[in-house]
Design an enzyme around this catalytic site. Structure first.
Site, PDB file in Angstrom:
ATOM      1  CE  LYS A 281     -23.142 -85.435 -46.325  1.00  0.00           C
ATOM      2  NZ  LYS A 281     -23.773 -84.485 -47.233  1.00  0.00           N
ATOM      3  NE  ARG A 316     -16.634 -81.968 -49.573  1.00  0.00           N
ATOM      4  CZ  ARG A 316     -16.791 -82.477 -48.349  1.00  0.00           C
ATOM      5  NH1 ARG A 316     -17.770 -83.349 -48.117  1.00  0.00           N
ATOM      6  NH2 ARG A 316     -15.984 -82.121 -47.370  1.00  0.00           N
TER       7      ARG A 316
END
Length: 339
Positions: A281, A316
């Protein structure tokens, strides 16, 4: 009376005091809890002072998810069969490349595969329903035809995409809109009996990073997920079939992301397994000085291990081999290692 929230102060040390409570039936424990009132005081209290129903939610063993026990951390490998995902778009959107990638992820240590045919990165546009089905269902069907036995999750906001994936052999639903984008997702989850992950997002991908705003991001996300769980239960979905995801990066600033990660143990109070999606991210790149998404594996591992330290069950990730190696070292340190 102002609602109170209870965040367990999670520990994993082998030196565990008498009376400490096991967190979610897993590897961590707690003997103190931060008691929070919105806009008010925060104080530490002994875990023994918890209301009975809160203690039950925090300590009860979580049900298996797609056949995987939640007594230890699990790795969910990401397979984006899209041309425009933020870090690997276009690499695996051809069938043969997707199939090869799926096998590679499992060999590297993924215990469940999350397949998505629509990018939900900031600014991404909605994908046509039929196109999303065509991207995902054939991959799942081909994997099952080839003897792929690992659990498969379908990452979609659309019930018809989820239904096609279930028909092809998917074992789990992963809805980044928590059934808001397509309310029929609730019916699919209820009829199929499959576990469903409900994620928090503020706004749609097209605009969610324009100006995200919260009163208290940790408590706001908790309240939202609590409400979506209540809705799911009202529509016949058992709580033990629900996984929750605070939605790191989905309508959140860097500060919001850090606040959620620091306080993520609060979400154990929902009585569900927690899924954390931090992989590659932007905030990791900003803090870690990695402009390229593919260079963010070290930062992803650091945040993943911070989540493990707070009892988060499902992680994840894109960089499965690196995360699996890190988790092996974590387990050796925390549980022992025999040559």
């Amino acid at each position: 009376m102002e609602q109170r929230y209870y965040r367990p102060i999670v520990q994993t040390d082998a030196a565990r005091p008498e009376g400490a409570l096991t967190l979610a039936g897993g590897w961590a424990w707690f003997s103190e809890v931060e008691c929070i009132e919105r806009g008010g005081a925060r104080e530490l209290i002994p875990a023994a002072w918890l209301p009975e129903e809160v203690a039950e939610r925090l300590t009860a063993s979580r049900a298996p998810v797609a056949g995987l026990g939640m007594e230890r951390p699990r790795i969910m490998g990401i397979l984006n069969v899209t041309p425009d995902s933020f870090s690997d778009g276009g690499r695996f959107d051809a069938l043969e490349a997707a199939l090869e990638r799926a096998w590679d992820l499992v060999e590297a240590g993924a215990e469940i595969l999350d397949i998505g045919g629509e990018s939900t990165r900031p600014g991404a546009a909605e994908v046509d329903l039929e196109e999303e089905i065509e991207r995902t269902a054939p991959v799942i069907a081909a994997l099952r035809d080839a003897g792929f036995s690992a659990p498969i999750s379908i990452d979609t906001r659309k019930a018809m995409v989820g239904d096609a994936a279930v028909e092809a052999g998917a074992d789990m639903l992963n809805d980044v809109s928590a059934m808001e984008f397509d309310p029929e997702m609730a019916e699919l989850a209820e009829i199929s009996g499959l576990p469903i992950c409900l994620m928090h997002a503020q706004g749609l991908p097209e605009t969610m990073q324009d100006d995200p705003d919260y009163g208290d991001v940790l408590l706001d996300v908790y309240d939202y997920l609590e409400g979506r769980i209540a809705l799911a239960e009202a529509q016949g979905i058992a709580r033990d079939k629900i996984v929750v995801d605070p939605g790191i990066g989905f309508g959140k600033t860097l500060a919001h992301n850090l606040a959620l990660l620091r306080g993520v143990s609060l979400f154990h109070g929902l009585g569900c397994a927690i899924l954390l999606g931090v992989s590659r991210k932007r905030f990791i790149g900003t803090i870690g000085g990695a402009a390229e998404a593919g260079a963010r594996a070290p930062g992803t591992l650091a945040v993943t291990l911070a989540g493990v330290a707070q009892g988060v069950q499902i992680h994840r990730v894109h960089d499965v081999a690196e995360i699996a190696q890190g988790l092996k070292l974590w387990r050796a340190l925390s549980e022992g290692y025999e040559e």
